[in-house]
Enzyme design. Structure first.
Site, short mmCIF file in Angstrom:
data_model
loop_
_atom_site.label_atom_id
_atom_site.label_comp_id
_atom_site.label_asym_id
_atom_site.label_seq_id
_atom_site.Cartn_x
_atom_site.Cartn_y
_atom_site.Cartn_z
N SER A 179 1.02 -1.47 0.11
CA SER A 179 -0.17 0.25 -0.23
C SER A 179 0.71 1.37 -0.34
O SER A 179 2.50 2.03 0.54
CB SER A 179 -0.76 0.12 0.94
N TYR B 31 -1.68 -0.68 10.70
CA TYR B 31 -1.66 -0.75 9.42
C TYR B 31 -0.46 -0.35 8.29
O TYR B 31 -0.08 -0.93 7.38
CB TYR B 31 -3.29 -0.16 8.62
N1 LIG Z 1 -8.67 -0.58 -0.68
C1 LIG Z 1 -7.57 -0.28 -0.76
O1 LIG Z 1 -7.59 1.32 -0.86
C2 LIG Z 1 -6.60 -0.60 -0.35
C3 LIG Z 1 -5.31 0.17 -0.95
C4 LIG Z 1 -4.35 -0.31 -0.95
C5 LIG Z 1 -3.74 -1.34 -0.28
N2 LIG Z 1 -5.32 -2.27 -0.31
C6 LIG Z 1 -4.90 -3.57 -0.23
O2 LIG Z 1 -5.53 -4.78 -1.15
C7 LIG Z 1 -5.42 -6.46 -0.48
C8 LIG Z 1 -6.94 -6.68 -1.48
O3 LIG Z 1 -7.69 -4.92 -0.36
P1 LIG Z 1 -8.88 -4.84 -0.53
O4 LIG Z 1 -9.93 -3.29 -0.81
O5 LIG Z 1 -10.09 -5.75 -2.31
O6 LIG Z 1 -10.53 -5.66 0.02
P2 LIG Z 1 -11.62 -6.45 1.04
O7 LIG Z 1 -11.92 -6.24 1.78
O8 LIG Z 1 -12.46 -5.69 -0.68
O9 LIG Z 1 -10.70 -7.91 0.52
C9 LIG Z 1 -10.38 -8.43 0.72
C10 LIG Z 1 -10.09 -9.58 0.74
O10 LIG Z 1 -9.58 -10.47 1.58
C11 LIG Z 1 -10.16 -11.41 2.08
N3 LIG Z 1 -9.65 -11.92 3.63
C12 LIG Z 1 -9.38 -10.95 5.16
N4 LIG Z 1 -8.82 -11.81 6.00
C13 LIG Z 1 -9.03 -12.83 5.44
C14 LIG Z 1 -8.46 -14.06 6.26
N5 LIG Z 1 -7.99 -13.73 7.49
N6 LIG Z 1 -8.46 -15.40 5.34
C15 LIG Z 1 -9.15 -15.32 3.63
N7 LIG Z 1 -9.05 -14.17 3.51
C16 LIG Z 1 -9.55 -12.91 4.06
C17 LIG Z 1 -11.68 -10.82 2.92
O11 LIG Z 1 -12.10 -11.76 2.73
C18 LIG Z 1 -11.74 -10.39 1.67
O12 LIG Z 1 -12.06 -10.99 0.15
C19 LIG Z 1 -5.69 -5.56 1.23
O13 LIG Z 1 -4.26 -6.34 1.44
C20 LIG Z 1 -5.54 -4.22 1.16
O14 LIG Z 1 -4.60 -4.22 2.51
C21 LIG Z 1 -6.08 -2.01 -0.91
#
Ligand SMILES: NC(=O)c1ccc[n+]([C@@H]2O[C@H](COP(=O)([O-])OP(=O)(O)OC[C@H]3O[C@@H](n4cnc5c(N)ncnc54)[C@H](O)[C@@H]3O)[C@@H](O)[C@H]2O)c1
Length: 253
Positions: free
Chosen positions: A140, A153
């Site tokens: 991130s 985070y």
């Molecule tokens: N959305 C953003 O703004 C953003 C920005 C930077 C980084 N990210 C990173 O990208 C990745 C995906 O984020 P996203 O926005 O798609 O989030 P999201 O919440 O939409 O999806 C996250 C997924 O991870 C799964 N998950 C969570 N805990 C889990 C566990 N213990 N075991 C198995 N699966 C698990 C959830 O069920 C979900 O399917 C994450 O690592 C997040 O930190 C997201």
């Protein structure tokens, strides 16, 4: 993208960026296993994505080494090997240091960092056997810069950036390891994580402003970068942390 027929496991693939990546890999001809915490959540996602013989379930809670091993074992059982691992499972929560407790810290680290590490470890023999093994981690902008109110985070994502570099050195030349560093991306995570009342926000307009591109990103934009980094087209890229952030980490703020 030269990824036709490759076997891919995407943790957190039932939603958000992971699901967009699953879709992108499928469209590029890959065979995809998607992980989520429960059998049900993965089954629902597969149904919503239209199923098909190239899309299989690999449930498991990545907060535990056993859950990581179960997810990798399911992917291997279905595909008979593994060429690409995308570690997208993650959690985001804003909480000031003073209001954080040990359970909050542990859960953030267990899912984001330990999950990335132990899924990679479980997948390693198969990735080494692949001949073109590749890991793409989800870091991130919060792994490249500090932000108030999200210290745990930031710590977890900073760990993923440097874990990516160290893994890339240790596993070269057999397996490439890179990470992407998204800015705010319009997914459930962002809509809930930036909510003030616990219900998903209708829009992320106020988050657009601090991105020089004056908008938030889409899961599809991140998915395209993941697909590229995982593919042999990126064969000389390892240990990289690629910002996909509309210019945030370029400076100027
Ligand atoms: N959305 C953003 O703004 C953003 C920005 C930077 C980084 N990210 C990173 O990208 C990745 C995906 O984020 P996203 O926005 O798609 O989030 P999201 O919440 O939409 O999806 C996250 C997924 O991870 C799964 N998950 C969570 N805990 C889990 C566990 N213990 N075991 C198995 N699966 C698990 C959830 O069920 C979900 O399917 C994450 O690592 C997040 O930190 C997201």
């Amino acid at each position: 993208m030269n990824i036709d027929g490759k076997a891919v496991l995407i943790t957190g693939g039932s939603r958000g960026i992971g699901r967009a990546a699953a879709q992108a890999f499928l469209e590029a001809g890959a065979r995809v296993a998607i992980n989520g915490r429960t059998q049900d959540s993965v089954a629902r996602a597969i149904e919503a994505m239209g199923g098909g013989s190239r899309l299989v379930a690999a449930p498991g809670d990545v907060a535990t080494a056993a859950g990581c091993e179960a997810a990798v074992a399911a992917a291997l059982a279905a595909h008979g090997g593994l060429d690409v691992l995308v570690n997208s499972a993650g959690v985001f929560e804003r909480r000031p240091i003073a209001e954080s407790d040990e359970a909050f810290w542990d859960s953030m680290m267990d899912i984001n960092v330990k999950g990335t590490y132990f899924c990679s470890r479980a997948a390693l023999p198969a990735l080494e056997e692949s001949g073109a093994g590749s890991i793409v981690n989800l870091a991130s902008i919060a792994g490249l810069e500090g932000y108030a109110g999200v210290t745990a985070y930031c710590a977890s994502k900073g760990a993923i950036v440097n874990l990516t570099r160290a893994m890339a050195i240790e596993l070269a030349p057999a397996v490439r390891v890179n990470c992407v560093c998204p800015g705010v991306i319009d997914t459930d995570m962002a809509r809930l994580g930036f909510s003030e009342d616990g219900t998903p926000r209708a829009d992320l307009d106020d988050q657009a402003e601090f991105h020089p591109m004056k908008r938030v990103g889409t899961a599809e934009e991140v998915a395209k970068a993941i697909l590229y980094l995982a593919s042999p087209d990126a064969g000389f890229i390892t240990g990289a942390a690629l910002p996909i952030d509309g210019g945030v980490t370029a400076g100027g703020h």
